[in-house]
Design an enzyme around this catalytic site. Sequence first.
Site, PDB file in Angstrom:
ATOM      1  N   HIS A 274       0.809  -1.234   0.000  1.00 34.29           N
ATOM      2  CA  HIS A 274       0.000   0.000   0.000  1.00 34.29           C
ATOM      3  C   HIS A 274       0.841   1.282   0.000  1.00 34.29           C
ATOM      4  O   HIS A 274       0.702   2.146   0.881  1.00 34.29           O
ATOM      5  CB  HIS A 274      -1.007   0.019   1.142  1.00 34.29           C
ATOM      6  N   ASN A 320      -4.082   3.411   7.512  1.00 33.82           N
ATOM      7  CA  ASN A 320      -2.616   3.411   7.561  1.00 33.82           C
ATOM      8  C   ASN A 320      -2.052   2.688   6.341  1.00 33.82           C
ATOM      9  O   ASN A 320      -2.413   1.527   6.122  1.00 33.82           O
ATOM     10  CB  ASN A 320      -2.125   2.686   8.816  1.00 33.82           C
ATOM     11  N   ASP A 347      -7.220  -3.493   0.623  1.00 33.58           N
ATOM     12  CA  ASP A 347      -6.866  -3.335   2.042  1.00 33.58           C
ATOM     13  C   ASP A 347      -8.137  -3.281   2.885  1.00 33.58           C
ATOM     14  O   ASP A 347      -8.276  -2.491   3.817  1.00 33.58           O
ATOM     15  CB  ASP A 347      -6.017  -2.085   2.256  1.00 33.58           C
ATOM     16  N   PHE A 365      -7.506  11.450  15.765  1.00 35.24           N
ATOM     17  CA  PHE A 365      -6.492  10.704  16.505  1.00 35.24           C
ATOM     18  C   PHE A 365      -7.087   9.685  17.475  1.00 35.24           C
ATOM     19  O   PHE A 365      -6.363   8.825  17.990  1.00 35.24           O
ATOM     20  CB  PHE A 365      -5.548  11.661  17.237  1.00 35.24           C
ATOM     21  N   GLY A 370      -8.579   2.153   9.237  1.00 34.27           N
ATOM     22  CA  GLY A 370      -9.005   1.138   8.291  1.00 34.27           C
ATOM     23  C   GLY A 370     -10.472   1.239   7.927  1.00 34.27           C
ATOM     24  O   GLY A 370     -11.301   1.743   8.687  1.00 34.27           O
TER      25      GLY A 370
END
Length: 487
Positions: A274, A320, A347, A365, A370
Amino acid sequence: MTTFDLLLRNVRLVRHDRPDTETVDIGVTAGKVTRVAPGLDPADAATVHDGQGKLAFPGVVDAHQHWGIYNPLAEDTASESRASAQGGVTTALTYMRTGQYYLNRGGRYEDFFPDVLAASAGRSHIDYGFHLAPMMREHIDELPDLVDRFGVTSFKIFMFYGGHGLHGRSADQNSFLMIPEGERYDYAHFEFVMRGVQAAREHFPELADQISLSLHCETAEIMSAYTRQVEQEGRLRGLEAYHASRPPHSEGLAVSIASYLAHETGLPTINLLHLSSAKALDAALRMAEAFPHIDFRREVTIGHLLADITTAHGLGGKVNPPLRPRADVEALWAHLLDGHVDWVVSDHACCRDEVKFGEPRDDVFVAKSGFGGAEYLLPGLLTEGRRRGLPLSRVAELTSWNPARRFGLAGKGAVAEGYDADLCLVDDDHTWTVRAADSESSQEYTPFEGFELTARVTDTFVRGEHVLVDGKVTGSPQGRYVPRAGR
């Protein structure tokens, strides 16, 4: 007596090695493609399906998914395989590891992995396999057994886990990773994993090209420092803040470190996962030039090709490595069109609303990382690729042929005689709007909400079984675990 169990008539077949489509019929017997030719006789088939001139693509081999990361594995196997079928995916390779998330257990894979197989058995609508991550020293010793006993030939390192958590800062990595006290998940461990994978390649020379190591390339120290800086400054919000907290040069540095370690250990089969930015691709190409004896493969995701930090629908786009600004998206496309990308994946990591968003809900945060997206892999790549002149044959190569070859899926990757009858039919003249409510995934949102796509998967066949009919998943689960080696 019939010749075929299934006859698909009147489809425009897309092949990875031919520039033009050809209108053909496809005969299927006992789950395999047994004839590809125009004008096959319907009287020779038990079941006939009229393809109505649609494109017939090889079933997508989505080599990067995460079943069971946020939901019980048995549940994810059922729901997320259904979503995958909506996107033309017929085989998913999903990442699995010990530690927090997934089964929330540590220990040896000889004890852990049979439970993974048991939890997923009989629940998937598509074929599937697993990549495994050696998290502790004992796992390295298990690599030959994982290849031989379970048919697992691909392994993973999460480079940033040494000093950073899945979603942000982490002060106790041994607890998070569930590894023994006194062990470290760091560059030294990564080196020894590489030596272990190379030893497995030497132990199984006939499988050496299929035994590979994949790396999530981000640098924990850079990310920790930039996360602190972004939060202290307080100027940025949302996906822009997350991008700044995990800057692209962190990817480039990790790619460079991983590549030198591969050179040092003599491991030639390296997959860079990725890659999300111009700097990451630049580093990957520099390393390929520096170490031509390493067979690097470069992966990008459909999320990083379709969405950027301003177009993604809300904080559901946290992932990520992060979604990037538009300039990075354009750089990924330039590299893809230049032949520098080996495969495109989803992903896919289903993260339901109540898990994804913390308090306060608008704080990137505290949100989890995902999202799902296998439903949009092939339609999204076709939609955006068409605008940019991406040949259909290259789409088939990127989504099916290349990952099937790398990961040892011998019967997958092409619609050709002797291969599994994995394919999907695509209406390439159908404009539709992405709505999370239309997905079979248990995830209630998508960062692609409202995106307009111009290609739609109407039908998906797994080993000749018609699992998606006119856009709807049908029947009982037909998927099987696919071992890629072993006896």
